[in-house]
Design a protein around this motif. Structure first.
Motif, PDB file in Angstrom:
ATOM      1  N   UNK A 106      15.105  48.169 -15.684  1.00  0.00           N
ATOM      2  CA  UNK A 106      14.775  46.775 -15.412  1.00  0.00           C
ATOM      3  C   UNK A 106      15.770  46.103 -14.472  1.00  0.00           C
ATOM      4  N   UNK A 107      16.700  46.863 -13.938  1.00  0.00           N
ATOM      5  CA  UNK A 107      17.671  46.331 -12.981  1.00  0.00           C
ATOM      6  C   UNK A 107      16.987  46.096 -11.634  1.00  0.00           C
ATOM      7  N   UNK A 108      17.416  45.071 -10.913  1.00  0.00           N
ATOM      8  CA  UNK A 108      16.819  44.820  -9.587  1.00  0.00           C
ATOM      9  C   UNK A 108      17.034  46.012  -8.650  1.00  0.00           C
ATOM     10  N   UNK A 109      16.039  46.274  -7.850  1.00  0.00           N
ATOM     11  CA  UNK A 109      16.108  47.367  -6.878  1.00  0.00           C
ATOM     12  C   UNK A 109      15.793  46.778  -5.496  1.00  0.00           C
ATOM     13  N   UNK A 110      16.790  46.258  -4.794  1.00  0.00           N
ATOM     14  CA  UNK A 110      16.532  45.575  -3.522  1.00  0.00           C
ATOM     15  C   UNK A 110      15.868  46.462  -2.478  1.00  0.00           C
ATOM     16  N   UNK A 111      16.270  47.736  -2.380  1.00  0.00           N
ATOM     17  CA  UNK A 111      15.665  48.624  -1.377  1.00  0.00           C
ATOM     18  C   UNK A 111      14.199  48.881  -1.708  1.00  0.00           C
ATOM     19  N   UNK A 112      13.892  49.057  -2.991  1.00  0.00           N
ATOM     20  CA  UNK A 112      12.506  49.262  -3.398  1.00  0.00           C
ATOM     21  C   UNK A 112      11.679  48.009  -3.130  1.00  0.00           C
ATOM     22  N   UNK A 113      12.231  46.850  -3.434  1.00  0.00           N
ATOM     23  CA  UNK A 113      11.523  45.592  -3.185  1.00  0.00           C
ATOM     24  C   UNK A 113      11.236  45.422  -1.695  1.00  0.00           C
ATOM     25  N   UNK A 114      12.221  45.747  -0.853  1.00  0.00           N
ATOM     26  CA  UNK A 114      12.033  45.640   0.598  1.00  0.00           C
ATOM     27  C   UNK A 114      10.967  46.612   1.086  1.00  0.00           C
ATOM     28  N   UNK A 115      10.978  47.816   0.551  1.00  0.00           N
ATOM     29  CA  UNK A 115       9.968  48.811   0.939  1.00  0.00           C
ATOM     30  C   UNK A 115       8.578  48.349   0.534  1.00  0.00           C
ATOM     31  N   UNK A 116       8.464  47.763  -0.654  1.00  0.00           N
ATOM     32  CA  UNK A 116       7.161  47.266  -1.106  1.00  0.00           C
ATOM     33  C   UNK A 116       6.671  46.134  -0.209  1.00  0.00           C
ATOM     34  N   UNK A 117       7.572  45.282   0.217  1.00  0.00           N
ATOM     35  CA  UNK A 117       7.197  44.189   1.097  1.00  0.00           C
ATOM     36  C   UNK A 117       6.747  44.719   2.461  1.00  0.00           C
ATOM     37  N   UNK A 118       7.484  45.713   3.000  1.00  0.00           N
ATOM     38  CA  UNK A 118       7.065  46.315   4.281  1.00  0.00           C
ATOM     39  C   UNK A 118       5.676  46.931   4.148  1.00  0.00           C
ATOM     40  N   UNK A 119       5.407  47.577   3.008  1.00  0.00           N
ATOM     41  CA  UNK A 119       4.096  48.184   2.794  1.00  0.00           C
ATOM     42  C   UNK A 119       3.019  47.102   2.747  1.00  0.00           C
ATOM     43  N   UNK A 120       3.284  46.009   2.044  1.00  0.00           N
ATOM     44  CA  UNK A 120       2.288  44.918   1.965  1.00  0.00           C
ATOM     45  C   UNK A 120       1.950  44.389   3.352  1.00  0.00           C
ATOM     46  N   UNK A 121       2.980  44.203   4.164  1.00  0.00           N
ATOM     47  CA  UNK A 121       2.764  43.704   5.531  1.00  0.00           C
ATOM     48  C   UNK A 121       1.961  44.719   6.335  1.00  0.00           C
ATOM     49  N   UNK A 122       2.344  45.987   6.262  1.00  0.00           N
ATOM     50  CA  UNK A 122       1.631  47.042   6.981  1.00  0.00           C
ATOM     51  C   UNK A 122       0.177  47.119   6.514  1.00  0.00           C
ATOM     52  N   UNK A 123      -0.023  47.080   5.211  1.00  0.00           N
ATOM     53  CA  UNK A 123      -1.384  47.200   4.660  1.00  0.00           C
ATOM     54  C   UNK A 123      -2.243  46.015   5.086  1.00  0.00           C
ATOM     55  N   UNK A 124      -1.653  44.822   5.097  1.00  0.00           N
ATOM     56  CA  UNK A 124      -2.399  43.624   5.536  1.00  0.00           C
ATOM     57  C   UNK A 124      -2.831  43.764   6.981  1.00  0.00           C
ATOM     58  N   UNK A 125      -1.969  44.309   7.807  1.00  0.00           N
ATOM     59  CA  UNK A 125      -2.313  44.511   9.226  1.00  0.00           C
ATOM     60  C   UNK A 125      -3.431  45.552   9.377  1.00  0.00           C
ATOM     61  N   UNK A 126      -3.413  46.577   8.561  1.00  0.00           N
ATOM     62  CA  UNK A 126      -4.444  47.626   8.620  1.00  0.00           C
ATOM     63  C   UNK A 126      -5.800  47.080   8.222  1.00  0.00           C
ATOM     64  N   UNK A 127      -5.842  46.240   7.210  1.00  0.00           N
ATOM     65  CA  UNK A 127      -7.122  45.712   6.736  1.00  0.00           C
ATOM     66  C   UNK A 127      -7.646  44.605   7.632  1.00  0.00           C
ATOM     67  N   UNK A 128      -6.742  43.914   8.346  1.00  0.00           N
ATOM     68  CA  UNK A 128      -7.176  42.871   9.274  1.00  0.00           C
ATOM     69  C   UNK A 128      -7.705  43.446  10.572  1.00  0.00           C
ATOM     70  N   UNK A 129      -7.313  44.657  10.911  1.00  0.00           N
ATOM     71  CA  UNK A 129      -7.683  45.253  12.193  1.00  0.00           C
ATOM     72  C   UNK A 129      -9.119  45.680  12.230  1.00  0.00           C
TER      73      UNK A 129
END
Length: 94
Positions: free
Chosen positions: A71-94
């Motif tokens: 349950x400890x914060x994982x900043x690198x994992x959080x950043x990776x998840x955010x990059x994926x969300x942005x990438x996925x949003x761009x894929x679905x908008x295209x």
């Protein structure tokens, strides 16, 4: 409703067949029952060796400690998840 039985075919030498038949008769089993029993026992051994973990006391403590920190914060994992969300949003908008 009964389950349909599956068939397994195999080929072997006459010597091996005779050996298996002799062992099956000694055990008071048919060749099929003997082979299935032996194969099931071996399959369980093989799978138990690959599907279970054995820890030393030190390894167990390290494992439990790692689980306690899930349950400890994982900043690198959080950043990776955010990059994926942005990438996925761009894929679905295209």
């Amino acid at each position: 409703m009964p389950t349909a039985l599956e068939r397994i075919d195999l080929r072997t030498s006459g010597e091996t067949k005779a050996l298996i038949a002799r062992a099956a008769a000694t055990a008071g089993m048919s060749v099929s029952a003997f082979l299935l029993s032996a194969a099931q026992e071996r399959a369980k051994v093989v799978l138990s060796q690959t599907e279970s973990l054995t820890f030393t006391a030190r390894d167990w403590e390290a494992f439990v400690t790692a689980l306690d920190q899930l349950d400890q914060p994982r900043p690198k994992l959080k950043a990776a998840m955010e990059r994926y969300r942005i990438w996925h949003a761009r894929q679905t908008d295209a």
